[in-house]
Motif scaffolding. Structure first.
Motif, PDB file in Angstrom:
ATOM      1  N   CYS A  18     -15.072  -3.216 -48.150  1.00 62.96           N
ATOM      2  CA  CYS A  18     -14.174  -3.036 -47.000  1.00 62.96           C
ATOM      3  C   CYS A  18     -12.716  -3.249 -47.396  1.00 62.96           C
ATOM      4  CB  CYS A  18     -14.549  -4.011 -45.880  1.00 62.96           C
ATOM      5  SG  CYS A  18     -16.178  -3.748 -45.163  1.00 62.96           S
ATOM      6  N   GLU A  19     -12.466  -4.292 -48.161  1.00 55.11           N
ATOM      7  CA  GLU A  19     -11.088  -4.571 -48.590  1.00 55.11           C
ATOM      8  C   GLU A  19     -10.548  -3.448 -49.463  1.00 55.11           C
ATOM      9  OE1 GLU A  19     -11.326  -9.464 -48.584  1.00 55.11           O
ATOM     10  OE2 GLU A  19     -12.030  -8.339 -50.332  1.00 55.11           O
ATOM     11  N   ILE A  20     -11.405  -2.868 -50.283  1.00 55.27           N
ATOM     12  CA  ILE A  20     -10.975  -1.765 -51.145  1.00 55.27           C
ATOM     13  C   ILE A  20     -10.704  -0.513 -50.319  1.00 55.27           C
ATOM     14  CG2 ILE A  20     -11.741  -0.213 -52.981  1.00 55.27           C
ATOM     15  CD1 ILE A  20     -13.157  -2.686 -54.205  1.00 55.27           C
ATOM     16  N   SER A  21     -11.547  -0.223 -49.338  1.00 56.32           N
ATOM     17  CA  SER A  21     -11.294   0.928 -48.464  1.00 56.32           C
ATOM     18  C   SER A  21      -9.977   0.778 -47.719  1.00 56.32           C
ATOM     19  CB  SER A  21     -12.440   1.098 -47.457  1.00 56.32           C
ATOM     20  OG  SER A  21     -13.483   1.870 -47.999  1.00 56.32           O
ATOM     21  N   ASP A  22      -9.698  -0.419 -47.216  1.00 57.01           N
ATOM     22  CA  ASP A  22      -8.429  -0.654 -46.508  1.00 57.01           C
ATOM     23  C   ASP A  22      -7.246  -0.343 -47.419  1.00 57.01           C
ATOM     24  OD1 ASP A  22      -9.793  -1.448 -44.254  1.00 57.01           O
ATOM     25  OD2 ASP A  22      -9.452  -3.598 -44.543  1.00 57.01           O
ATOM     26  N   LEU A  27      -2.963   3.693 -49.191  1.00 57.15           N
ATOM     27  CA  LEU A  27      -2.414   4.520 -50.259  1.00 57.15           C
ATOM     28  C   LEU A  27      -2.528   6.020 -49.970  1.00 57.15           C
ATOM     29  CD1 LEU A  27      -3.752   2.471 -53.303  1.00 57.15           C
ATOM     30  CD2 LEU A  27      -1.349   2.813 -52.693  1.00 57.15           C
ATOM     31  N   GLY A  28      -3.002   6.351 -48.774  1.00 52.09           N
ATOM     32  CA  GLY A  28      -3.032   7.751 -48.357  1.00 52.09           C
ATOM     33  C   GLY A  28      -4.366   8.449 -48.495  1.00 52.09           C
ATOM     34  N   SER A  29      -5.412   7.740 -48.897  1.00 53.45           N
ATOM     35  CA  SER A  29      -6.727   8.368 -48.986  1.00 53.45           C
ATOM     36  C   SER A  29      -7.213   8.755 -47.595  1.00 53.45           C
ATOM     37  CB  SER A  29      -7.735   7.400 -49.624  1.00 53.45           C
ATOM     38  OG  SER A  29      -9.055   7.873 -49.472  1.00 53.45           O
ATOM     39  N   PRO A  30      -7.750   9.974 -47.430  1.00 52.10           N
ATOM     40  CA  PRO A  30      -8.202  10.401 -46.100  1.00 52.10           C
ATOM     41  C   PRO A  30      -9.523   9.765 -45.674  1.00 52.10           C
ATOM     42  CG  PRO A  30      -8.698  12.096 -47.708  1.00 52.10           C
ATOM     43  CD  PRO A  30      -7.898  11.042 -48.431  1.00 52.10           C
ATOM     44  N   ASN A  31     -10.228   9.142 -46.631  1.00 54.27           N
ATOM     45  CA  ASN A  31     -11.554   8.599 -46.305  1.00 54.27           C
ATOM     46  C   ASN A  31     -11.760   7.169 -46.807  1.00 54.27           C
ATOM     47  OD1 ASN A  31     -11.825   9.034 -49.098  1.00 54.27           O
ATOM     48  ND2 ASN A  31     -12.726  11.063 -48.767  1.00 54.27           N
ATOM     49  N   GLY A  32     -10.734   6.572 -47.390  1.00 55.35           N
ATOM     50  CA  GLY A  32     -10.865   5.223 -47.912  1.00 55.35           C
ATOM     51  C   GLY A  32     -11.848   5.109 -49.059  1.00 55.35           C
ATOM     52  N   GLY A  33     -12.166   6.253 -49.690  1.00 56.29           N
ATOM     53  CA  GLY A  33     -13.127   6.247 -50.781  1.00 56.29           C
ATOM     54  C   GLY A  33     -14.565   6.022 -50.351  1.00 56.29           C
ATOM     55  N   TYR A  34     -14.784   5.958 -49.035  1.00 59.73           N
ATOM     56  CA  TYR A  34     -16.096   5.601 -48.488  1.00 59.73           C
ATOM     57  C   TYR A  34     -17.075   6.767 -48.555  1.00 59.73           C
ATOM     58  CZ  TYR A  34     -19.495   4.403 -44.810  1.00 59.73           C
ATOM     59  OH  TYR A  34     -20.645   4.168 -44.082  1.00 59.73           O
ATOM     60  N   ASP A 184     -21.962  -3.675 -47.128  1.00 60.51           N
ATOM     61  CA  ASP A 184     -21.226  -2.861 -46.155  1.00 60.51           C
ATOM     62  C   ASP A 184     -21.231  -1.383 -46.495  1.00 60.51           C
ATOM     63  OD1 ASP A 184     -20.211  -4.643 -44.108  1.00 60.51           O
ATOM     64  OD2 ASP A 184     -19.010  -5.567 -45.685  1.00 60.51           O
ATOM     65  N   GLY A 185     -21.401  -1.030 -47.770  1.00 55.35           N
ATOM     66  CA  GLY A 185     -21.399   0.378 -48.133  1.00 55.35           C
ATOM     67  C   GLY A 185     -20.880   0.606 -49.535  1.00 55.35           C
ATOM     68  N   VAL A 186     -20.579   1.876 -49.819  1.00 50.99           N
ATOM     69  CA  VAL A 186     -20.203   2.305 -51.168  1.00 50.99           C
ATOM     70  C   VAL A 186     -18.820   2.945 -51.130  1.00 50.99           C
ATOM     71  CG1 VAL A 186     -20.834   3.745 -53.139  1.00 50.99           C
ATOM     72  CG2 VAL A 186     -22.631   2.722 -51.715  1.00 50.99           C
TER      73      VAL A 186
END
Length: 231
Positions: A18-22, A27-34, A184-186
């Protein structure tokens, strides 16, 4: 309950998915890398993996034009990597089973992330091997799908994402990108963004710690967010 981390040396391992997605969103990612709809199916205890991606592309068995592999894709897995498998979305069969987990462990892989299904859950759990997948099945690869490429760029599309500007963007996974996966996910972090993600994730972690302390003290969520997050 403590969390076991299966990791190659990388500063991303100190953060949750979650912290990495935030950080990626900032940084402008449209999906948070999720990578949506992929869940931890093994082991039964809490675990986190943080490792570079070794990618595998599956195609439908009816696709005669796609390349064929000369070796089994598990046999060429990179030590210290996480195997990332992208299967055709319509496939209901598994693309990963207990024998593949045994082979991956023998080669030093730290886990597998499957945009698709696995089987032999009991075997993965008995081996204490991290398996993240969209679901599970009773049938194997043949005669439904086959591997067509390894260490290739994957474009992983969400299930039922819809169309138009509000559709959730697909995630691109390039070999060597960092994969962080937990309960929480990948999340996929492009290798050239690691330093920026670590910097922002650390800032976010510190801010959330301050918010948590104030909220537990009774300050309220809105007031705590305004003071520490500025909104």
């Amino acid at each position: 309950m403590s969390t076991s981390t299966r990791s190659s040396a990388c500063p991303l391992s100190q953060f949750s998915a979650c912290e990495i997605s935030d950080a990626l969103i900032k940084l402008g990612s449209p999906n948070g890398g999720y990578i949506p709809d992929v869940h931890m199916l093994s082991p039964t205890s809490q675990v986190k993996i943080c490792a570079p991606a070794y990618t595998v592309q599956m195609v439908l068995a009816s696709d005669k034009s796609a390349p064929k592999l000369s070796s089994h894709f598990v046999d060429t897995a990179t030590p210290g990597s996480v195997v990332v498998v992208d299967a055709p979305p319509q496939a209901k069969n598994a693309v990963w089973g207990g024998l593949m987990t045994a082979g991956a462990q023998a080669r030093g892989a730290v886990g597998v992330v499957i945009s698709g299904r696995c089987r032999d859950l009991a075997e993965h759990r008995a081996a204490d091997f991290p398996v993240f997948a969209r679901g599970h099945s009773t049938v194997g690869q043949s005669p439904f799908v086959r591997p067509s490429g390894v260490n290739v760029t994957l474009t992983i599309h969400p299930k039922d994402a819809g169309d138009g500007p509000d559709a959730f963007a697909p995630v691109t996974v390039t070999p060597g990108d960092w994969i962080v996966a937990d309960e929480d996910g990948v999340v996929c972090v492009p290798v050239d963004m690691v330093d920026k993600v670590v910097e922002l994730a650390k800032k976010g972690q510190d801010i959330d710690a301050k918010c948590m302390a104030d909220i537990k003290a009774g300050k309220g969520i809105q007031a705590s967010f305004k003071e520490h997050r500025g909104k």
